[in-house]
Design an enzyme around this catalytic site. Sequence first.
Site, PDB file in Angstrom:
ATOM      1  N   GLN A   1      42.313  57.070 104.429  1.00  0.00           N
ATOM      2  CA  GLN A   1      43.480  57.608 105.133  1.00  0.00           C
ATOM      3  C   GLN A   1      43.610  59.113 104.917  1.00  0.00           C
ATOM      4  O   GLN A   1      43.971  59.856 105.843  1.00  0.00           O
ATOM      5  CB  GLN A   1      44.739  56.877 104.661  1.00  0.00           C
TER       6      GLN A   1
ATOM      7  N   GLU B   1      33.493  47.348  97.027  1.00  0.00           N
ATOM      8  CA  GLU B   1      33.154  46.978  95.645  1.00  0.00           C
ATOM      9  C   GLU B   1      33.415  45.502  95.371  1.00  0.00           C
ATOM     10  O   GLU B   1      32.984  44.974  94.347  1.00  0.00           O
ATOM     11  CB  GLU B   1      33.928  47.848  94.653  1.00  0.00           C
TER      12      GLU B   1
ATOM     13  N   CYS C   1      39.874  53.137 101.335  1.00  0.00           N
ATOM     14  CA  CYS C   1      41.275  52.744 101.414  1.00  0.00           C
ATOM     15  C   CYS C   1      42.199  53.969 101.528  1.00  0.00           C
ATOM     16  O   CYS C   1      42.232  54.607 102.568  1.00  0.00           O
ATOM     17  CB  CYS C   1      41.627  51.844 100.239  1.00  0.00           C
ATOM     18  N   LEU C   2      42.946  54.316 100.487  1.00  0.00           N
ATOM     19  CA  LEU C   2      43.791  55.506 100.544  1.00  0.00           C
ATOM     20  C   LEU C   2      42.933  56.742 100.791  1.00  0.00           C
ATOM     21  O   LEU C   2      43.324  57.644 101.538  1.00  0.00           O
ATOM     22  CB  LEU C   2      44.595  55.655  99.251  1.00  0.00           C
TER      23      LEU C   2
ATOM     24  N   GLY D   1      48.690  48.663 103.091  1.00  0.00           N
ATOM     25  CA  GLY D   1      49.882  48.517 103.910  1.00  0.00           C
ATOM     26  C   GLY D   1      50.039  49.641 104.913  1.00  0.00           C
ATOM     27  O   GLY D   1      51.000  49.666 105.678  1.00  0.00           O
ATOM     28  N   PHE D   2      49.080  50.599 104.894  1.00  0.00           N
ATOM     29  CA  PHE D   2      49.064  51.700 105.849  1.00  0.00           C
ATOM     30  C   PHE D   2      47.725  51.704 106.571  1.00  0.00           C
ATOM     31  O   PHE D   2      46.723  51.180 106.073  1.00  0.00           O
ATOM     32  CB  PHE D   2      49.271  53.039 105.136  1.00  0.00           C
TER      33      PHE D   2
ATOM     34  N   SER E   1      46.202  49.923  93.460  1.00  0.00           N
ATOM     35  CA  SER E   1      46.713  50.013  94.825  1.00  0.00           C
ATOM     36  C   SER E   1      47.963  49.164  95.033  1.00  0.00           C
ATOM     37  O   SER E   1      48.708  49.367  95.998  1.00  0.00           O
ATOM     38  CB  SER E   1      45.639  49.582  95.829  1.00  0.00           C
TER      39      SER E   1
ATOM     40  N   HIS F   1      37.444  47.276 100.885  1.00  0.00           N
ATOM     41  CA  HIS F   1      36.906  47.452  99.533  1.00  0.00           C
ATOM     42  C   HIS F   1      35.484  46.907  99.387  1.00  0.00           C
ATOM     43  O   HIS F   1      35.290  45.730  99.081  1.00  0.00           O
ATOM     44  CB  HIS F   1      37.828  46.771  98.518  1.00  0.00           C
TER      45      HIS F   1
END
Length: 374
Positions: free
Chosen positions: A261, A345, A257-258, A301-302, A51, A343
Amino acid sequence: MKYQSRRKAVIILADGTIFYGKAVGKEGTAFGEVCFNTGMTGYQEIFTDPSYFGQIMVTTNAHIGNYGVNEEEVESDSVKIAGLVCKNFSYNYSRKDASGSLEEFLDKNGLFAISDVDTRALVSYIRDNGAMNAVISTEVDKIDELKAELTKVPDMKGLELASRVSVTEPYFVGNPDATYKIAALDLGIKKNILRNLAARDAYIKVFPYNTSFEELRAWKPDGYFLSNGPGDPEPLEEVIGVARQIIDENLPLFGICLGHQIIALSQGISSYKMHHGHRGINHPVKNLLSGKGEVTSQNHGFAINREEVETHPDVEITHIHLNDNTVAGIRIKNKSCFSVQYHPEASAGPHDASYLFDQFIEMVASRTAVNNAG
């Protein structure tokens, strides 16, 4: 002594601001978006987290390298950050199970790093002015040339990077005789995510980021997973389409995370680039469903648009970040789908959110039981 002969180095931000330091090892130059992580431990996991691809990492902990490295404590097959900036770099380390020094590890991975930087001032500047592109270099006598090269570095907004870190061929993780099969789309997946799934009686097939829904479904998985990863989520239109198909079919889907999104974008919820992002292992989150607080590991960052989630008839906010009230988790109403912006994990980081993997497997098990009964 090494520190007596180290070359001077410089960090130049996109707005022209300059900080000085010294090269950790070899001479060099590196470009990327500058960001900072507030974690006190876990630097090796951070440096190998996909990431962070394309980013120059500033560590806020005063000492980096003091406990060396361990070959087992990596989140991918190589260092993924573009460069490292720290205050004090420890060439000597003290840990019984260390397999070597951080200096050797960075040199092996070809990473350029500088230390002796006033990181408190640098981090404060990023907090005030936002994450931006930067260059770190030992070419301290070529400031103008470095500034010119820096203008050519693309901004993170609009930048698709998942293709740079994803696998090109599928691979398997776990016990082939496990109860559940999980199809994981690799957008920059961390190894500890796969370990957590495998530890919960799952056999995982990891697919390249651009795999079609038809190919994923052909393996006949019991559930689907969208991983973390670098860059802007909006250019990943094909992945967004795959997520939409999985949700429309009401198949079990979990995103981190991503991946979180991507799920939001598949439902028409927009994303945006944050001022300086969330990166550290002490971020406070509230679970709105249970009312409990969690200390979490975060790296993004998003984020997704909270107002759009709140007005969406089919999406519910499940978690919020207590520092700035950004969306930290959602679920799709009447669908087998949920996601989080952090996260669970916990590599590196606390274990408060590991229950989310249990929640996913329970969702998969419930769906499997319904299918078997039908």
